[in-house]
Design a protein around this motif. Structure first.
Motif, short mmCIF file in Angstrom:
data_model
loop_
_atom_site.label_atom_id
_atom_site.label_comp_id
_atom_site.label_asym_id
_atom_site.label_seq_id
_atom_site.Cartn_x
_atom_site.Cartn_y
_atom_site.Cartn_z
N ASN A 64 1.09 -1.06 -0.18
CA ASN A 64 0.22 -0.06 -0.15
C ASN A 64 0.81 0.87 -0.57
O ASN A 64 2.08 1.79 -0.20
N ASP A 65 0.26 2.81 0.25
CA ASP A 65 0.16 4.14 0.40
C ASP A 65 1.70 3.84 1.32
O ASP A 65 1.76 3.61 2.38
N ARG A 69 3.88 0.61 -3.54
CA ARG A 69 2.90 0.18 -4.95
C ARG A 69 3.07 1.18 -5.78
O ARG A 69 3.28 1.80 -5.45
N THR A 89 -5.44 -0.67 -1.25
CA THR A 89 -5.80 0.69 0.06
C THR A 89 -5.93 1.07 1.12
O THR A 89 -5.53 0.05 2.02
N PHE A 91 -2.67 2.17 4.39
CA PHE A 91 -0.95 2.32 5.03
C PHE A 91 -0.78 1.40 5.39
O PHE A 91 -1.19 0.57 6.09
N HIS A 112 -8.89 8.85 2.92
CA HIS A 112 -8.71 8.03 1.99
C HIS A 112 -8.92 7.39 1.22
O HIS A 112 -8.72 7.40 0.01
N GLU A 116 -9.89 6.55 -3.57
CA GLU A 116 -8.91 5.93 -3.57
C GLU A 116 -9.56 4.75 -3.81
O GLU A 116 -10.07 4.22 -5.48
N ASP A 122 -4.07 6.42 -6.40
CA ASP A 122 -3.22 7.28 -6.61
C ASP A 122 -3.19 8.72 -8.55
O ASP A 122 -2.19 7.71 -9.11
#
Length: 305
Positions: A64-65, A69, A89, A91, A112, A116, A122
């Motif tokens: 993930n972020d 990713r 999606t 963290f 967030h 997504e 992104d």
């Protein structure tokens, strides 16, 4: 339906699925070890082809972020190899959060993830199919992790998306269940990760008794725990009637895990671990359940509010 990087599919089309993996990842910012960078695109394709040749049809990619990713690359890999890939999606855990998220609260985390899920990862037109892997630390849930875990739960309840977690060395699984139960998340949306690293069978049983799925998802990492011990716990769960809540995978995160560098590869479960389960007496029906039926249930989108 299940949302893969190439669009939605019927759960019955998912097939043999590895439920917790990484193809493209970079943990070196924190770990300071180049072995924790997977960025060889040709190597990714090669490893996926090994997986497919062994009967693998789908993989849940939980990078993930903040973990490196690359959603566009995942779609290309899926198109090239024919393996269904589910992107994530969310963290990871402290200290792997990207700088912009280190001061967020639960509502910011939730928004967030919801953004997504609704609008793509992104700024791309690649959509996630799972929230994860959302993590807690070794024997503790840090304050920022509680905000993250809670935000992920809020996003899961609003969207109906499955939520898959990380538990460091198997710890805090029961506490994650308690957090999500108090929040009101349906337990059939929750996958508590790395429970094959938890050597306390009673705590693993407490997680499945609550109704959550459990990830036996570090199979082959015998530096943590022998696979023979994982098999004993799997057999116990099946005997107690919880076989329908077990998900299998290897959680490869290092160059040294790939075949080309002498590692076990993503096909290890299919070529090595499943035969050992059969030798132990686990039925073909139970094996099909863990490889095919359970992922189809776990990664289906549930009714959202």
């Amino acid at each position: 339906m299940i949302h893969t990087v190439r669009g939605q599919i019927d759960p019955n089309e998912l097939g043999v699925c590895s439920a917790h993996e990484h193809l493209c990842i970079d943990l070196s910012r924190i770990k300071k070890d180049p072995d924790t960078i997977l960025d060889d695109i040709g190597g990714m394709e090669e490893e996926l082809r090994y997986f497919k040749a062994s009967g693998g049809q789908a993989m849940v990619e939980v990078t993930n972020d903040g973990m490196g990713r690359n959603a566009t690359l995942l779609r290309k890999l899926s198109e090239t190899t024919g393996v269904h890939l589910i992107a994530s999606t969310g963290f990871y855990k402290d200290p792997f959060l990207p700088d912009q998220a280190t001061k967020w609260g639960r509502d910011q985390f939730a928004q967030h993830m919801i953004d997504e899920i609704k609008n793509g990862i992104d700024g791309t037109d690649v959509y996630p199919g799972v929230i994860g892997e959302i993590g807690s630390s070794h024997y503790e849930i840090k304050p920022i992790e509680e905000e993250l875990l809670t935000g992920a739960g809020i996003a899961a309840m609003e969207t109906g998306f499955p939520l898959t977690t990380h538990t460091t060395l198997g710890t805090m699984g029961v506490e994650q269940v308690e957090l999500y139960s108090a929040l009101g998340l349906p337990m059939n949306q929750l996958i508590v990760g790395h429970q094959d690293l938890n050597q306390d069978d009673e705590r693993v049983l407490a997680v499945v008794e609550a109704g959550a799925f459990v990830g036996f998802d570090t199979i082959g990492k015998i530096n943590y725990r022998p696979d023979a011990d994982r098999i004993k716990t799997i057999c116990l769960l099946i005997e107690r009637g919880y076989g329908a809540q077990i998900l299998l995978s290897a959680d490869l995160t290092r160059k040294s895990h790939w075949h080309k560098h002498g590692g076990i590869g993503y096909d290890y479960i299919l070529n090595e671990f499943i035969p050992r389960l059969k030798e132990t007496g686990v039925s073909d029906e139970d094996i099909r359940m863990m490889l095919i039926d359970n992922p189809a249930q776990a990664f289906s989108r549930k009714g959202s509010t």
